[in-house]
Design a protein around this motif. Structure first.
Motif, PDB file in Angstrom:
ATOM      1  N   ASP A  67      34.422  45.773  44.720  1.00  0.00           N
ATOM      2  CA  ASP A  67      33.994  46.493  43.520  1.00  0.00           C
ATOM      3  C   ASP A  67      35.164  47.117  42.768  1.00  0.00           C
ATOM      4  O   ASP A  67      34.975  47.745  41.729  1.00  0.00           O
ATOM      5  N   THR A  68      36.359  46.953  43.293  1.00  0.00           N
ATOM      6  CA  THR A  68      37.563  47.482  42.646  1.00  0.00           C
ATOM      7  C   THR A  68      38.255  46.362  41.883  1.00  0.00           C
ATOM      8  O   THR A  68      38.574  45.321  42.473  1.00  0.00           O
ATOM      9  N   PRO A  69      38.479  46.533  40.577  1.00  0.00           N
ATOM     10  CA  PRO A  69      39.167  45.494  39.810  1.00  0.00           C
ATOM     11  C   PRO A  69      40.508  45.141  40.455  1.00  0.00           C
ATOM     12  O   PRO A  69      41.216  46.008  40.975  1.00  0.00           O
ATOM     13  N   GLY A  70      40.825  43.862  40.438  1.00  0.00           N
ATOM     14  CA  GLY A  70      42.068  43.420  41.051  1.00  0.00           C
ATOM     15  C   GLY A  70      42.416  42.018  40.638  1.00  0.00           C
ATOM     16  O   GLY A  70      41.915  41.494  39.643  1.00  0.00           O
ATOM     17  N   GLY A  71      43.253  41.395  41.420  1.00  0.00           N
ATOM     18  CA  GLY A  71      43.768  40.087  41.069  1.00  0.00           C
ATOM     19  C   GLY A  71      44.653  40.207  39.841  1.00  0.00           C
ATOM     20  O   GLY A  71      44.828  41.283  39.279  1.00  0.00           O
ATOM     21  N   ASP A  72      45.213  39.106  39.432  1.00  0.00           N
ATOM     22  CA  ASP A  72      46.141  39.128  38.309  1.00  0.00           C
ATOM     23  C   ASP A  72      45.455  39.371  36.960  1.00  0.00           C
ATOM     24  O   ASP A  72      46.113  39.708  35.985  1.00  0.00           O
ATOM     25  N   CYS A  73      44.127  39.237  36.915  1.00  0.00           N
ATOM     26  CA  CYS A  73      43.384  39.560  35.685  1.00  0.00           C
ATOM     27  C   CYS A  73      42.843  40.990  35.697  1.00  0.00           C
ATOM     28  O   CYS A  73      42.246  41.432  34.718  1.00  0.00           O
TER      29      CYS A  73
END
Length: 142
Positions: free
Chosen positions: A80-86
């Motif tokens: 639920d935590t925004p992540g990754g390269d986007c």
């Protein structure tokens, strides 16, 4: 409310954010989001072969999400935590607003373009189905 009515309501409610675009609707949405005209056919071909224009598509074998099948390995977070390269959650790629899908896909394209010289090669369906003149995908849509 009987059991069948309740189950029908539950299914409809769960899919409230689902959308399956038609080809021309997708082309026009891409255009409204600033995708270059000369790329519209290729993006449309990719969306067709990756998800059949379904915003809720998930490939459980590759962990790709959304209408443009963005990989959770590099680009979005399965938590639920925004992540990754986007810097987004994969769940954000599963609603009927494809703005974040297109923004992320264009980022994937740009990164891949710098690495390989062709940003579309980030999608396996590109080499298999869309590595040609894709103007047929926008025919009668613009």
């Amino acid at each position: 409310m009987n059991t069948w009515s309740f189950l029908f309501f539950l299914i409809i409610w769960q899919n409230a954010d689902a959308k399956i675009y038609d080809k021309c609707e997708f082309v026009k949405k891409l255009q409204s989001l600033g995708v270059p005209r000369d790329q519209l056919g290729t993006w449309t071909c990719i969306a067709n072969f990756e998800s059949h224009f379904d915003t809720t598509a998930i490939n459980h074998q590759t962990d790709d999400y959304g209408i443009l099948q963005i990989s959770s390995i590099y680009w979005c977070s399965k938590t639920d935590t925004p992540g990754g390269d986007c810097h987004i959650t994969c769940k954000q790629l599963l609603n009927d607003d494809i703005t974040d899908d297109v923004t992320c896909a264009r980022h994937v394209f740009d990164v891949t373009q710098k690495q390989s010289g062709n940003g579309f090669t980030a999608w396996t369906t590109y080499n298999e189905h869309c590595n040609k003149d894709n103007s047929e995908w926008t025919k009668n849509c613009l």
